[in-house]
Design an enzyme around this catalytic site. Structure first.
Site, PDB file in Angstrom:
ATOM      1  NE  ARG A   1      -2.798  -2.109   2.676  1.00  0.00           N
ATOM      2  CZ  ARG A   1      -3.009  -2.289   3.958  1.00  0.00           C
ATOM      3  NH1 ARG A   1      -3.603  -1.360   4.672  1.00  0.00           N
ATOM      4  NH2 ARG A   1      -2.617  -3.394   4.543  1.00  0.00           N
TER       5      ARG A   1
ATOM      6  CD  GLU B   1      -0.372 -10.304  17.422  1.00  0.00           C
ATOM      7  OE1 GLU B   1      -0.854  -9.760  16.415  1.00  0.00           O
ATOM      8  OE2 GLU B   1      -1.024 -10.620  18.432  1.00  0.00           O
TER       9      GLU B   1
HETATM   10  P1  AMP Z   1       3.484  -1.576  11.527  1.00  0.00           P
HETATM   11  O1  AMP Z   1       4.730  -2.307  11.100  1.00  0.00           O
HETATM   12  O2  AMP Z   1       2.858  -2.156  12.737  1.00  0.00           O
HETATM   13  O3  AMP Z   1       3.722  -0.076  11.649  1.00  0.00           O
HETATM   14  O4  AMP Z   1       2.405  -1.785  10.407  1.00  0.00           O
HETATM   15  C1  AMP Z   1       2.781  -1.556   9.133  1.00  0.00           C
HETATM   16  C2  AMP Z   1       1.809  -1.985   8.082  1.00  0.00           C
HETATM   17  O5  AMP Z   1       0.670  -2.699   8.531  1.00  0.00           O
HETATM   18  C3  AMP Z   1       1.317  -0.754   7.410  1.00  0.00           C
HETATM   19  O6  AMP Z   1       1.990  -0.733   6.180  1.00  0.00           O
HETATM   20  C4  AMP Z   1      -0.134  -0.936   7.197  1.00  0.00           C
HETATM   21  O7  AMP Z   1      -0.360  -1.206   5.839  1.00  0.00           O
HETATM   22  C5  AMP Z   1      -0.527  -2.133   7.998  1.00  0.00           C
HETATM   23  N1  AMP Z   1      -1.411  -1.839   9.132  1.00  0.00           N
HETATM   24  C6  AMP Z   1      -1.119  -1.992  10.422  1.00  0.00           C
HETATM   25  N2  AMP Z   1      -2.158  -1.699  11.194  1.00  0.00           N
HETATM   26  C7  AMP Z   1      -3.150  -1.323  10.361  1.00  0.00           C
HETATM   27  C8  AMP Z   1      -4.502  -0.887  10.548  1.00  0.00           C
HETATM   28  N3  AMP Z   1      -5.069  -0.789  11.766  1.00  0.00           N
HETATM   29  N4  AMP Z   1      -5.226  -0.584   9.464  1.00  0.00           N
HETATM   30  C9  AMP Z   1      -4.684  -0.670   8.235  1.00  0.00           C
HETATM   31  N5  AMP Z   1      -3.438  -1.077   7.990  1.00  0.00           N
HETATM   32  C10 AMP Z   1      -2.672  -1.408   9.042  1.00  0.00           C
END
Ligand code: AMP
Length: 181
Positions: free
Chosen positions: A68, A105
């Protein structure tokens, strides 16, 4: 809903992001960006606002994260007149790559970039759709710096502030258009 020119970009984005509870699993509130993408004026406003935030940090190129991040990174690169570097899931890039592992996770995942795409001393703006825990952006930041690049900034349309991702990017200026929590 369609974006009107007098709305702030924050209100436009908030109105065009759909909360989907319990997706992809129970307890997660998924931020669905597809209504924003279906609204040309809103999407344009988002890209223009991101450009205004990123530009002062004087990046030499943008680094967008699959998948995305590509949706926002590509028009942003065109808008700013900058090169676009793609960080992809394993096995997708055809030439020599540098890769980084990061924790999910459950288990771990990897991301890759063409090793010659990052140039020593150049400044990079990382782009993804959502800053959540920051694990993904932190991994890509380490990939950029390991190859000798410098972080100009990390930019996201949306930030889930309550997850504290910004703290994991301590070395990089973090820009987001809408911050939840
Ligand atoms: P993080 O590594 O936890 O910062 O998450 C990174 C990726 O997970 C991002 O590129 C988002 O596309 C996706 N992501 C994580 N949480 C969400 C959420 N609540 N809604 C949509 N996309 C999410």
């Amino acid at each position: 809903m369609t974006a009107a020119s007098h709305d702030t970009v924050e209100s436009v984005l908030t109105s065009l992001i759909r909360d989907v509870p319990d997706f992809p699993k129970p307890g997660i509130v998924f931020k669905d960006i597809t209504p924003l993408l279906e609204d040309a004026a809103g999407f344009r406003a988002c890209i223009e606002a991101l450009a205004a935030r990123v530009s002062p940090h004087r990046p030499d190129a943008l680094v967008a994260i699959e998948s995305r991040g590509f949706i926002f990174g590509a028009p942003l690169a065109l808008h700013l007149g900058l090169p676009l570097i793609v960080v992809r899931k394993p096995g997708k890039l055809p030439r020599a790559t540098e890769s980084v592992a990061y924790q999910l996770e459950y288990g771990e995942d990897r991301l890759e970039v063409h090793a010659d795409a990052i140039r020593a001393g150049h400044r990079y703006a990382l782009v993804d759709d959502v800053l959540a825990t920051g694990g993904t952006a932190e991994a890509v930041t380490s990939l950029i710096t390991r190859l000798g690049g410098q972080m100009a900034c990390a930019a996201f349309p949306l930030e889930l502030g309550f997850l504290g991702g910004r703290a994991r990017l301590a070395g990089a200026v973090t820009e987001s258009l809408v911050r939840y929590g």
